[in-house]
Write a protein that holds these residues in place. Structure first.
Motif, PDB file in Angstrom:
ATOM      1  N   ILE A  12       0.828  -1.151   0.101  1.00 39.99           N
ATOM      2  CA  ILE A  12       0.051  -0.024   0.028  1.00 39.99           C
ATOM      3  C   ILE A  12       0.941   1.179  -0.044  1.00 39.99           C
ATOM      4  CG2 ILE A  12      -1.737   1.329   1.435  1.00 39.99           C
ATOM      5  CD1 ILE A  12      -2.907  -1.505   2.454  1.00 39.99           C
ATOM      6  N   GLU A  13       1.961   1.121   0.769  1.00 40.40           N
ATOM      7  CA  GLU A  13       2.786   2.293   0.892  1.00 40.40           C
ATOM      8  C   GLU A  13       3.653   2.626  -0.556  1.00 40.40           C
ATOM      9  OE1 GLU A  13       4.959   2.401   4.528  1.00 40.40           O
ATOM     10  OE2 GLU A  13       3.051   3.291   5.589  1.00 40.40           O
ATOM     11  N   GLU A  14       4.313   1.505  -0.791  1.00 42.58           N
ATOM     12  CA  GLU A  14       5.275   1.671  -1.768  1.00 42.58           C
ATOM     13  C   GLU A  14       4.391   1.793  -3.168  1.00 42.58           C
ATOM     14  OE1 GLU A  14       8.385  -1.293  -1.762  1.00 42.58           O
ATOM     15  OE2 GLU A  14       8.588  -0.830   0.178  1.00 42.58           O
ATOM     16  N   GLY A  15       3.421   0.877  -3.489  1.00 45.54           N
ATOM     17  CA  GLY A  15       2.796   0.776  -4.980  1.00 45.54           C
ATOM     18  C   GLY A  15       1.739   1.832  -4.758  1.00 45.54           C
ATOM     19  N   LEU A  16       1.269   2.424  -3.888  1.00 39.92           N
ATOM     20  CA  LEU A  16      -0.075   3.270  -3.939  1.00 39.92           C
ATOM     21  C   LEU A  16       0.454   4.657  -3.459  1.00 39.92           C
ATOM     22  CD1 LEU A  16      -2.966   1.077  -3.046  1.00 39.92           C
ATOM     23  CD2 LEU A  16      -2.190   1.352  -5.246  1.00 39.92           C
ATOM     24  N   ALA A  17       1.390   4.715  -2.905  1.00 37.55           N
ATOM     25  CA  ALA A  17       2.015   5.875  -2.182  1.00 37.55           C
ATOM     26  C   ALA A  17       0.852   6.354  -0.903  1.00 37.55           C
ATOM     27  CB  ALA A  17       2.252   6.946  -3.012  1.00 37.55           C
TER      28      ALA A  17
END
Lengths: 600, 376
Positions: A150-155
C-alpha cells in the motif's frame, strides 16, 4: 436537513472478492440500520446474480446514523460502488459524490490491479483514503507485506491502516470512528442555486426514473422545477428521500446530503449518470465536472434459440435497458440464426451478466455470437463506417484502411511471471509500455493492446499463465490502424455468417486452423459428413471434417417397456433443441463462442 | 366395440444373485433363500388367477417369463409359478412359452420340469464368451459355465435363444467375432445382439466416467454390429428385427407382439403392459399402474416407429405426414421402399435413434390428421 459538519460521505473500494460487500453489511449491522432479522448476507447486492457472483453491478447509497465516541450523532452516506472494470465510469461518478473512501485490501492477496485502479480514481477525486487491511482472521494473512504494498505501490501511508475482519467484525468499530475523524465533512453553499450530481439511477415501474444524487450546493425539495443539464430536460420534483436502505421520503435534501430524486420522468435516457441537476430558472451556469456519455465497447449478436421468442426478447431488452442505460441494441438478421439483436456492452462481464439475466428473469433460451468491437472502416471512396459485427464488413477491395480500438491494460503480477505476461501480451499484438515494481513482490506492467485481442479470453489466459496471481485493469486508449481481415467459416461448403470474425491478417492462418479443429470437436457427428472450412475472401486456409455418424442406437427394449424407450427419444430431441440447425447441420451453441476458447 | 384382448403375457421376476455392472432395470440382488422371493411369487400367482378370472388370459398366444433372473428363483419356486400359469390359461401346443435363465442358475432338473410343464423356449443370458469381458460386465458366470448350461438346456429344448452384448469396454472386433462363432457353434435357433449402453448411475457408468474403462468408439461399434449381421446371416440366421436373428421359423413371437401393436399384459413389479382401446387409443402400464394414455394418433406413430424395428417394415401409410417422414428417411438412406413397404436399411438400424425419433417426434404432436394407417 443535517448540518454538513455532521455528514460523512464515503465509498468502500476494493479489488473483486476482497470483502467490500461483507464490510458494508457489518457497517449496516453496527449502526442498527438493519435488524438482524432482515439481514441477508450482502444486503447491498440485491440482484440474484450479484449475490451469486459476489460482484456489485449497480451503485447503492445507504444512509446510516452513527453515534460516535464524541457523543454526537453523524449521518453516514455509504455509497457502494460497482466492483468491476467494466463499470469504471459508474465508479468514478460514485466517488465524485464522496469526500472519502475506505480502501479494502485483502491481507491474503495484497494489492491487485483494481485496488490500484480504484485507489488512483479516489486520489484523482481528491478523496481522503482510509486503508483497511481485511481478512486478518485468515491464517494466510500477511499484514506487513500488504502494508508495504500500500505504501510503496499506492503511495498511501499505511501505518494508520485499520486491521479488520469484515467477517468476524474485528476492526469495524475502529473504522466507524476513523470515518468521523479522518474523512472531511462536505463543504458547499447552502444559499447558492441547486447543484447536485447524479451518480446512479434506476427504473421503478410505479415511480419512473429514480436518480441517486449528491447535493453539492443549495437544496432540493418537492415542488421545485429542476433541469437536467446534459439532456436539457426540465421536470418538477415529486419526491426526495433517503435510503435506509428502503426509500424514505424527506422534506428536503441539503448541502452534502445524499438521497434519491423522483420527478415522474419515464425515460431512463433523460436521466444520465454524471449529469448535474440544477434549478430550471436561475440555476448554475456550469455543470459539475466529469460528465461523459457512456459508450459500449463490446458487441455481440443475441438470438433466440426458438424463433418465436424474438418478440419476448425485444420486450426483455426494452425492460432491461430501463435500468441499464449502458445497454444498447438494434435488430440484426443473421442468415444462420434468424432474427435477433446486436447488443452493445461496457465489457465482457457486463455482457455475461445481461445474457444471464435475460435468460433467467425472462425465461429465454438465447444464443450469443462471439463478441466483437467497434471497427472504424475507411472506404476508398472517402466514406467512413463504424461496424459492430463481422457481417457488416464491406468487401476488402472497397476498404482503404481499418482502425480498431486499443486499450491501456495494467497488469499486476509477482515478478516471476513477467515473462509469461510478456509472451501472452505480445502474442495478442500488445505493445509494452512501462514496468514498475510496486513492492518486491508485485510488478505493474502497462500494455497497449487491441480490445479485440483482450476480449478473446486474454484475462483467462493471463490467470492461468500466472497461476491465478495476475490482476488486470484497462481503459480505452485510442483507435489505431491495423491489417484486419474477415475470416469466414463454411459448414458443408456454405459460409455461416454467425461464425465469421475479424482477425489480424498475420494471425488468420493460425486462427482459422485452430478454429476449424475446435469446431470439429464441438460439432457432433451428423447423418452426413460435415466439412468445416476457414477462408479469407474465398481462399480456404484450413479444412477439417466431422465424420458421419455410424452408430446411434439405444440398447435392449426390455420386457416391452416402450414408454421408457420413447421417453429417451424425446429427451434426446430436447437435447437437440439446444442446438441450432444451420442448413442440415446441427450446431451446438458453444460453437459460436469457440473462437474465445481457442487455446494457444 | 370393446378393448382388444391381450395376445401376450409377460411376467417379471426382479431377483438376481447380483446386479450386473451395466444393469439399470428394476432388479435387485437377494440371497438365494430370501423369503421375499416366495412372497413375491405367491403374489404373482394371485394376480395371475385374478387375470384369469377376469378373462384377460383367454386370448393369450405367447408367454414370456423375464427378469431379473427367473432361474434364480430356484427349482421349486419357478416350477410352482409355471405350474400356476399352465392351470390359468389354455395354451395351444404351438404357442410360444419362453423362460429366461442365466447360466449360473440353470440346472438339469429345472430344464426337465420346465419342459414338462409346457415351456418350449429358453432364452439364456450368455452375453459373451470371453471371461474378461464377462467380468467387466459383472456377470456371475464364466464362458465355460455358459457352454455347459447350453448343453443342459439342449437336452430338452430345440428352441433356444442366446443374448450377446457387443461394445463391451476392452472388447476387440476379433473377440466379438469369436463370441459370435462360439455362440453359433452351440446350435441355438435364435440370437439377440445388443450394443452395450452405459446407463447413468450404474457401476459401469462410474468406471467409464473415472476413465477406468473405455467404451469402444462409435466406428468400432458400427463395425461390430455389421460383423454380427454378416456372420449370423452367413450361418443361416435371418435378421428379422434390429437386434434379433433367427433360424427359419424360430422368430420370437412374443417380441414380435411388442413391435406390431398387439396388446400385452404385464404382471409383476417391473412388468410393462399395453392395451389397445376400441377408439384406437392406447394405454401403457408399468407394474400394473397406468403410466401413459396415447391418443389414436400417437398409437399410430408408435406403431410406425416400432414397425421400423422389423426387417418387414411397414406398409405405406395413408396419412400424408407419415408418408412424408418415411420418404425423408428414404432420402437420407435410413429406409428403403420395397414392394410398397417402407423398410429400415442397415444404416437406419445402426442409427436407430435417428430413425425412430424422426418418426415418433414428428408424428406424435400433430393432432388433427385423422388418416388411419395400416401398419403391417
Amino acid at each position: 436537513m443535517t448540518d454538513p459538519t455532521h455528514i460523512r460521505n464515503f465509498s468502500i473500494i476494493a479489488h473483486i472478492d476482497h470483502g467490500k460487500s461483507t464490510l458494508a453489511d457489518r457497517v449496516l449491522e453496527l449502526t442498527h440500520t438493519i435488524s438482524d432479522r432482515d439481514m441477508v448476507e450482502q444486503v447491498l447486492d440485491s440482484m440474484d446474480i450479484e449475490r451469486e457472483r459476489g460482484i456489485t453491478i449497480k451503485s447503492q447509497a445507504v444512509r446510516v446514523m452513527y453515534d460516535a465516541a464524541d457523543s454526537k450523532c453523524y449521518q453516514f452516506n455509504l455509497i457502494d460502488t460497482p466492483g468491476h472494470v467494466d463499470f469504471t465510469y459508474e465508479v468514478s461518478r460514485s466517488l465524485a459524490a464522496c469526500e472519502g473512501a475506505v480502501l479494502v485490501v485483502d491481507s491474503t492477496q495484497g494489492v491487485e490491479a483494481q485496488t490500484v485502479a480504484n485507489a488512483l480514481m479516489a486520489m484523482n477525486a481528491n478523496l481522503e483514503i482510509i486503508p483497511l487491511i481485511n481478512k486478518i482472521d485468515l491464517p494466510a494473512a500477511d499484514v506487513e507485506r500488504v502494508r508495504t504494498e500500500i505504501e510503496e505501490g499506492l503511495a498511501i501511508p499505511a501505518d494508520e491502516a485499520i486491521l479488520a475482519s469484515a467477517k468476524t467484525g474485528v476492526g469495524v468499530q475502529e473504522l466507524l470512528e476513523a470515518i468521523v475523524q479522518r474523512i472531511p465533512a462536505p463543504s458547499g453553499q447552502p444559499e447558492a442555486p441547486l447543484s447536485a450530481l447524479i451518480f446512479d439511477s434506476y427504473f421503478d415501474a410505479y415511480r419512473g426514473v429514480v436518480a441517486l444524487i449528491r447535493i453539492v450546493d443549495g437544496q432540493i425539495e418537492p415542488g421545485m422545477r429542476i433541469r437536467f443539464m446534459a439532456t436539457d430536460i426540465t421536470a418538477q420534483v415529486e419526491e426526495v428521500g433517503v435510503r435506509r436502505p428502503a426509500n424514505t421520503p424527506v422534506e428536503a435534501l441539503g448541502v452534502g446530503e445524499v438521497g434519491y430524486l423522483i420527478t415522474g420522468l419515464k425515460d431512463p435516457t433523460d436521466v444520465k449518470v454524471g449529469d448535474t441537476v440544477t434549478l430550471a430558472k436561475g440555476g448554475v451556469a456550469q455543470p459539475l465536472p466529469g460528465y461523459r456519455e457512456v459508450k459500449p465497447m463490446v458487441f455481440t449478436g443475441i438470438f433466440p434459440l426458438d424463433g418465436d421468442q424474438y418478440e419476448p426478447l425485444r420486450d426483455a431488452l426494452d425492460k432491461m435497458a430501463l435500468n441499464d442505460p449502458a445497454l444498447v441494441y438494434e435488430p440484426e438478421t443473421s442468415h444462420a440464426l434468424g432474427f435477433g439483436f446486436r447488443v452493445g456492452f461496457l465489457g465482457l462481464l457486463h455482457m455475461e451478466v445481461v445474457k444471464e439475466r435475460l435468460e433467467r428473469e425472462f425465461s429465454l433460451d438465447l444464443l450469443a455470437t462471439a463478441p466483437s468491437v467497434e471497427y472504424h472502416v475507411y472506404l476508398t471512396n472517402g466514406e467512413q463506417l463504424s461496424i459492430h459485427s463481422p457481417q457488416e464488413m464491406p468487401d476488402a477491395s472497397a476498404i482503404e484502411r481499418i482502425e480498431e480500438p486499443y486499450l491501456t491494460a495494467t497488469v499486476l503480477i509477482p515478478p516471476d511471471y513477467v515473462g509469461a505476461v510478456m509472451e501472452l501480451s505480445v502474442a495478442r499484438r500488445g505493445s509494452f509500455q512501462t514496468m514498475q515494481y510496486l513492492s518486491t513482490t508485485t510488478v505493474e506492467m502497462k500494455w497497449q493492446i487491441p480490445l479485440a485481442e483482450l476480449i478473446m479470453d486474454y484475462f483467462d489466459q493471463l490467470k492461468s499463465r500466472t497461476k491465478g496471481y495476475a490482476s488486470l485493469d484497462y481503459e480505452f486508449s485510442e483507435y489505431q490502424p491495423a491489417k484486419l481481415v474477415k475470416l469466414d467459416i463454411l459448414l458443408s461448403g456454405k459460409p455461416v455468417d454467425a461464425l465469421s470474425f475479424i482477425v489480424h491478417s498475420d494471425k488468420a492462418y493460425q486462427m482459422g486452423n485452430t478454429l476449424a479443429i475446435k469446431l470439429k470437436e464441438i460439432i457432433p457427428r451428423q447423418l452426413f459428413e460435415v466439412p468445416i472450412q476457414a477462408a479469407v475472401g474465398g481462399r480456404v486456409l484450413a479444412r477439417t471434417t466431422v465424420k458421419a455418424r455410424r452408430k446411434d442406437v439405444l440398447a435392449k427394449c426390455y420386457g416391452g417397456d416402450i414408454t421408457r424407450k420413447r421417453k429417451l427419444l424425446e429427451k434426446q430431441k430436447a437435447g437437440k433443441k439446444r442446438m441450432k440447425s444451420i442448413g442440415n447441420v446441427e450446431v451446438p451453441q458453444e460453437a459460436f463462442m469457440a473462437i474465445l476458447k481457442v487455446d494457444e | 366395440m370393446t378393448a382388444s384382448t391381450y395376445k401376450a403375457l409377460y411376467l417379471h421376476l426382479p431377483f438376481c444373485v447380483r446386479r450386473c455392472a451395466y444393469c439399470d432395470f428394476d432388479t435387485e440382488a437377494v440371497a438365494s433363500d430370501d423369503p421375499q422371493m416366495s412372497v413375491y411369487v405367491e403374489q404373482l400367482i394371485l394376480e395371475l388367477r385374478q387375470a384369469s378370472r377376469n378373462g384377460q388370459l383367454s386370448d393369450i398366444s405367447t408367454i414370456y417369463i423375464g427378469g431379473g433372473t427367473p432361474s434364480y428363483l430356484g427349482h421349486k419356486l419357478l416350477i410352482s409359478l409355471v405350474y400356476a400359469i399352465s392351470t390359468s390359461l389354455q395354451l395351444h401346443p404351438d404357442s410360444e412359452f419362453t423362460v429366461e435363465a442365466n447360466p449360473e442358475s440353470l440346472a438339469e432338473p429345472m430344464v426337465k420340469d420346465l419342459y414338462a410343464l409346457g415351456v418350449n423356449r429358453l432364452s439364456l443370458g450368455v452375453q459373451s464368451f470371453n471371461d474378461q469381458e464377462l467380468q467387466i460386465l459383472g456377470r456371475s458366470h464364466t464362458a465355460q459355465r455358459a457352454k455347459d448350461a447350453i448343453t443342459i438346456a439342449a437336452n430338452r429344448f430345440e428352441n433356444l435363444s442366446l443374448d450377446l452384448i457387443c461394445a463391451i469396454p476392452g472388447q476387440s472386433l476379433a473377440s466379438w467375432q469369436e463370441s459370435l462363432q462360439r455362440a453359433v457353434s452351440c446350435g441355438p435357433t435364435h440370437i439377440s445382439v445388443y450394443p452395450l449402453t452405459v446407463e447413468e448411475g450404474t457401476p459401469l457408468a462410474s468406471a467409464v466416467l473415472s476413465g477406468q474403462l473405455v467404451v469402444p468408439d462409435e466406428d468400432i461399434q458400427a463395425e461390430m454390429m455389421l460383423a454380427a449381421a454378416d456372420y449370423l446371416t452367413s450361418q443361416g440366421f435371418a435378421r428379422y428385427e434390429v437386434a434379433s436373428y433367427a433360424q427359419p421359423g424360430c422368430q420370437c413371437q412374443h417380441n414380435i407382439a411388442y413391435w406390431t401393436g398387439q396388446s400385452y399384459l404385464g404382471l409383476g413389479r417391473g412388468a410393462a403392459g399395453m392395451l389397445n382401446l376400441a377408439d384406437g387409443s392406447r394405454q401403457r402400464f408399468l407394474g400394473g399402474q397406468l403410466v401413459e394414455q396415447l391418443s389414436a394418433r400417437e398409437a399410430i406413430a408408435e406403431d410406425l416407429m416400432l414397425g421400423m424395428r422389423m426387417s418387414a417394415g411397414v406398409a405405406a401409410p395413408a396419412d400424408k405426414q407419415a408418408l412424408q417422414v418415411l420418404d425423408s428417411l428414404v432420402a437420407d438412406g435410413l429406409a428403403r421402399l420395397n414392394a410398397g413397404r417402407y423398410q429400415p436399411t442397415e444404416s437406419g438400424w445402426l442409427l436407430g435413434n435417428e430413425l425412430f425419433s424422426r418418426i415418433w417426434n414428428t408424428l406424435r404432436n400433430n393432432a388433427g390428421n385423422r388418416g388411419c394407417c395400416d401398419i403391417l
